[in-house]
Design a protein around this motif. Sequence first.
Motif, mmCIF file in Angstrom:
data_model
loop_
_atom_site.group_PDB
_atom_site.id
_atom_site.type_symbol
_atom_site.label_atom_id
_atom_site.label_comp_id
_atom_site.label_asym_id
_atom_site.label_seq_id
_atom_site.Cartn_x
_atom_site.Cartn_y
_atom_site.Cartn_z
ATOM 1 N N ASN A 282 -1.991 15.055 16.163
ATOM 2 C CA ASN A 282 -2.473 15.351 15.114
ATOM 3 C C ASN A 282 -2.493 14.015 14.112
ATOM 4 N N THR A 283 -3.653 13.887 13.527
ATOM 5 C CA THR A 283 -3.589 12.588 12.936
ATOM 6 C C THR A 283 -2.630 12.732 11.436
ATOM 7 N N TYR B 47 1.922 9.776 11.794
ATOM 8 C CA TYR B 47 2.791 8.528 10.905
ATOM 9 C C TYR B 47 3.996 9.255 10.298
ATOM 10 N N SER B 48 5.110 8.725 10.198
ATOM 11 C CA SER B 48 6.129 8.950 9.131
ATOM 12 C C SER B 48 5.519 8.737 7.899
ATOM 13 N N LEU C 189 3.229 5.542 6.644
ATOM 14 C CA LEU C 189 1.887 5.751 5.962
ATOM 15 C C LEU C 189 2.214 4.538 4.659
ATOM 16 N N ILE C 190 3.529 4.576 4.082
ATOM 17 C CA ILE C 190 3.499 3.819 2.869
ATOM 18 C C ILE C 190 3.110 2.443 3.095
ATOM 19 N N GLN C 191 3.666 1.862 4.197
ATOM 20 C CA GLN C 191 3.497 0.464 4.580
ATOM 21 C C GLN C 191 1.999 0.088 4.976
ATOM 22 N N LYS C 192 1.316 1.210 5.575
ATOM 23 C CA LYS C 192 -0.023 0.876 5.993
ATOM 24 C C LYS C 192 -0.918 0.900 4.749
ATOM 25 N N ILE C 193 -0.398 1.959 3.694
ATOM 26 C CA ILE C 193 -1.272 1.964 2.658
ATOM 27 C C ILE C 193 -1.090 0.902 1.667
ATOM 28 N N LEU C 194 0.138 0.213 1.791
ATOM 29 C CA LEU C 194 0.511 -1.112 0.777
ATOM 30 C C LEU C 194 -0.240 -1.976 1.577
ATOM 31 N N LEU D 198 -3.229 11.592 3.604
ATOM 32 C CA LEU D 198 -2.431 12.442 4.499
ATOM 33 C C LEU D 198 -0.910 12.619 3.626
ATOM 34 N N ILE D 199 -0.879 11.691 2.533
ATOM 35 C CA ILE D 199 0.310 12.215 1.652
ATOM 36 C C ILE D 199 -0.032 13.254 0.779
#
Length: 213
Positions: free
Chosen positions: A2-3, A7-8, A12-17, A26-27
């Motif tokens: 499930n998308t 991610y943890s 997610l934070i790293q990817k968003i940044l 997702l957050i």
Amino acid sequence: MNTERKYSDQELIQKILNKETALFELIIRRNNPYLYRIGKMYHFSHEDTQDLMQDSYVQAYTHLNQFENRSSLRTWLSKIMVHECYRKSKKWTAKNVESLENNPLLIQKTGKTDTSKKVMNTELNAVIEKSLLHIPEDYRTVFILREVNGFSVLETSEILDITESNVKVRLNRAKGFLRKEIENYYSKEEIFEFNLIYCDAMVDRVMAQISLT
């Protein structure tokens, strides 16, 4: 996979940044239930709570690079939401408050129950929800964070900027206030009658068994 759970939070934070902004969705999805309950515990209406959630998410997104991972992302977001609610509650008047009867705070667990039990659970939840809104805010907030949102004592202390000991004391007092408030809705006789709703099912079972003998 499930998308939404792929991610943890930290990933997610790293990817968003790193400019993968779309993943912030997702957050939001992961944390909506927690922030919504916080808004409701401050007596805000459904619409006002949504506005506060939006403000909180925007604040979080804007300062995402300041998240130090010392607590969970959920705790950090909840703290932002509490601050937003506290700030707005000092400005808004009683006309902004909407009856909790139209927006339940506690979500019932559904399952294979008989109709009588569902009716009882619905009424009991309504009584608890109304009672919660009548206990002092300091105790109500701790109760909702701990008992409804499931935060630990440490997380609750971080969100509210109080000691862990204070969290425990306020939770115990909240439960005491809640018991007294619930007693205002029912006399002892009515409580026993309320619980007798189970009798119909038992009668049916016993009579059905008797008919087989």
